[in-house]
Motif scaffolding. Structure first.
Motif, mmCIF file in Angstrom:
data_model
loop_
_atom_site.group_PDB
_atom_site.id
_atom_site.type_symbol
_atom_site.label_atom_id
_atom_site.label_comp_id
_atom_site.label_asym_id
_atom_site.label_seq_id
_atom_site.Cartn_x
_atom_site.Cartn_y
_atom_site.Cartn_z
ATOM 1 N N ASP A 221 -43.314 79.119 -20.420
ATOM 2 C CA ASP A 221 -42.039 78.762 -19.778
ATOM 3 C C ASP A 221 -41.115 78.064 -20.772
ATOM 4 O O ASP A 221 -39.893 78.296 -20.769
ATOM 5 N N ALA A 222 -41.685 77.238 -21.625
ATOM 6 C CA ALA A 222 -40.881 76.554 -22.642
ATOM 7 C C ALA A 222 -40.266 77.574 -23.593
ATOM 8 O O ALA A 222 -39.117 77.418 -24.027
ATOM 9 N N ALA A 223 -41.018 78.623 -23.917
ATOM 10 C CA ALA A 223 -40.482 79.673 -24.781
ATOM 11 C C ALA A 223 -39.319 80.380 -24.093
ATOM 12 O O ALA A 223 -38.273 80.632 -24.709
ATOM 13 N N GLY A 227 -35.014 80.771 -24.868
ATOM 14 C CA GLY A 227 -34.411 82.079 -25.087
ATOM 15 C C GLY A 227 -35.340 83.107 -25.695
ATOM 16 O O GLY A 227 -34.889 84.141 -26.186
ATOM 17 N N ILE A 228 -36.632 82.843 -25.659
ATOM 18 C CA ILE A 228 -37.627 83.766 -26.211
ATOM 19 C C ILE A 228 -38.344 84.460 -25.063
ATOM 20 O O ILE A 228 -38.798 83.799 -24.124
ATOM 21 N N ASP A 229 -38.449 85.765 -25.142
ATOM 22 C CA ASP A 229 -39.177 86.534 -24.123
ATOM 23 C C ASP A 229 -40.567 86.844 -24.672
ATOM 24 O O ASP A 229 -40.742 87.793 -25.439
ATOM 25 N N SER A 290 -41.673 70.485 -25.406
ATOM 26 C CA SER A 290 -40.948 70.875 -24.200
ATOM 27 C C SER A 290 -41.919 71.137 -23.059
ATOM 28 O O SER A 290 -41.659 70.748 -21.907
ATOM 29 N N ALA A 291 -43.037 71.795 -23.362
ATOM 30 C CA ALA A 291 -44.043 72.067 -22.334
ATOM 31 C C ALA A 291 -44.622 70.779 -21.773
ATOM 32 O O ALA A 291 -44.823 70.645 -20.563
ATOM 33 N N MET A 292 -44.897 69.826 -22.648
ATOM 34 C CA MET A 292 -45.434 68.531 -22.217
ATOM 35 C C MET A 292 -44.419 67.792 -21.345
ATOM 36 O O MET A 292 -44.758 67.186 -20.326
ATOM 37 N N ASP A 293 -43.145 67.824 -21.751
ATOM 38 C CA ASP A 293 -42.104 67.154 -20.969
ATOM 39 C C ASP A 293 -41.997 67.782 -19.580
ATOM 40 O O ASP A 293 -41.884 67.080 -18.573
ATOM 41 N N GLY A 294 -42.035 69.113 -19.527
ATOM 42 C CA GLY A 294 -41.964 69.796 -18.241
ATOM 43 C C GLY A 294 -43.150 69.484 -17.363
ATOM 44 O O GLY A 294 -42.993 69.267 -16.149
ATOM 45 N N ARG A 295 -44.319 69.403 -17.937
ATOM 46 C CA ARG A 295 -45.504 69.055 -17.167
ATOM 47 C C ARG A 295 -45.432 67.639 -16.636
ATOM 48 O O ARG A 295 -45.814 67.361 -15.505
ATOM 49 N N ASP A 296 -44.922 66.739 -17.465
ATOM 50 C CA ASP A 296 -44.793 65.340 -17.038
ATOM 51 C C ASP A 296 -43.801 65.220 -15.879
ATOM 52 O O ASP A 296 -44.016 64.445 -14.941
#
Length: 299
Positions: A221-223, A227-229, A290-296
């Protein structure tokens, strides 16, 4: 050279050469030979215990004993040995010890000349070293080191196989909540990362580096947020590279994130690509943070 003289003088002494004969061969005084034979001269064990040094000394002594080698031949043998020791060998370790600021930079820094191939190797090794430092210095990476370990590799511009790609021998691993690297980068140190890089490079010649992380939805999701698919491919070892090649051919451009979900006995892994190892590491760090921030935020 003092270590080589001690070993060679001792070897010739054991073969029955007189001290004066040894002095004539080594170009020093008989008194100096007495000190060498009686081990009154300090030697460096990193040289004296090296199999290449031992073999060279025995070869020179045998040449002197048989008459097939003269002093010039012996010097050529020693110079060849020194070149080997300068090429990421014990000379480099001693140089680093005497100059602590060189720690971790490796021996490709100053003694290998300016040949274009050597310069290309130097650039690759420098990038992989810096990338490894970035990864091991980022706390968030700890959560994304797979059980098999992380590795980061970068290929030479004209790479044809795994030996043309530098990576970390022993990989980057997680221990006691921190990320550590086993060693400095070397060419030919990773097959799996090399395979991914070489296939990606076929599709986009600028992409010469990759690293592997543990796959997670948060990372993917962070990717996407960046803007990365991400491109998914089969996890199986058999035919993996060919399948990845086919999947990449379906895209107009190579995405910087490739992943698989794993299968029995194979851990889910995500590959982050870059033009250089540093590029790949910086992108990976952005994604895991970014993934860690989203999880938090979700928790």
């Amino acid at each position: 050279m003092p270590t080589a003289r001690v070993l060679l003088a001792s070897e010739l002494d054991e073969r029955g050469f007189t001290q004066q004969e040894i002095a004539n061969r080594l170009g020093v005084t008989q008194a100096a030979i007495s000190n060498l034979v009686n081990e009154n001269v300090a030697i460096e064990p990193r040289f004296s215990e090296d199999e290449r040094m031992i073999a060279t000394v025995e070869r020179i002594a045998e040449g002197f004993d048989s008459g097939e080698m003269d002093e010039v031949d012996a010097l050529a043998e020693l110079l060849a040995l020194i070149r080997e020791f300068e090429d990421r060998g014990p000379i480099c370790a001693i140089h680093e010890e005497l100059m602590p600021e060189l720690e971790g930079l490796g021996c490709d820094l100053c003694v290998r000349g300016t040949d274009s191939q050597v310069l290309a190797e130097r650039d690759v090794l420098r990038s992989v070293r810096r990338a490894a430092r970035l990864l091991t210095g980022t706390d968030a990476v700890t959560e994304y080191v797979p059980n098999v370990g992380t590795n980061i590799g970068m290929a030479l511009p004209e790479a044809e196989g795994p030996t043309d790609l530098a990576a970390i021998p022993g990989r980057i691993y997680r221990i006691r909540g921190t990320v550590e690297r086993a060693a400095n980068p070397e060419f030919g140190a990773s097959e799996h990362v090399a395979g991914t890089v070489l296939v990606a490079k076929e599709a986009d010649d600028d992409l010469r580096a990759a690293l592997n992380l543990a796959t997670s939805d948060a990372l993917l999701d962070a990717a996407r947020d960046a803007g990365i698919d991400p491109l998914e491919f089969d996890a199986g070892y058999e035919g993996r590279e060919e399948h990845l090649r086919e999947r990449l051919a379906e895209r107009e451009s190579v995405p910087l994130v490739l992943y698989h979900r794993g299968e029995f006995g194979i851990e889910p892994v995500t590959y982050v690509l870059g033009e250089t190892a540093v590029d790949a590491a910086e992108l990976a760090i952005d994604l895991v943070e970014s993934a860690m921030d989203g999880r938090d935020r979700e928790s």
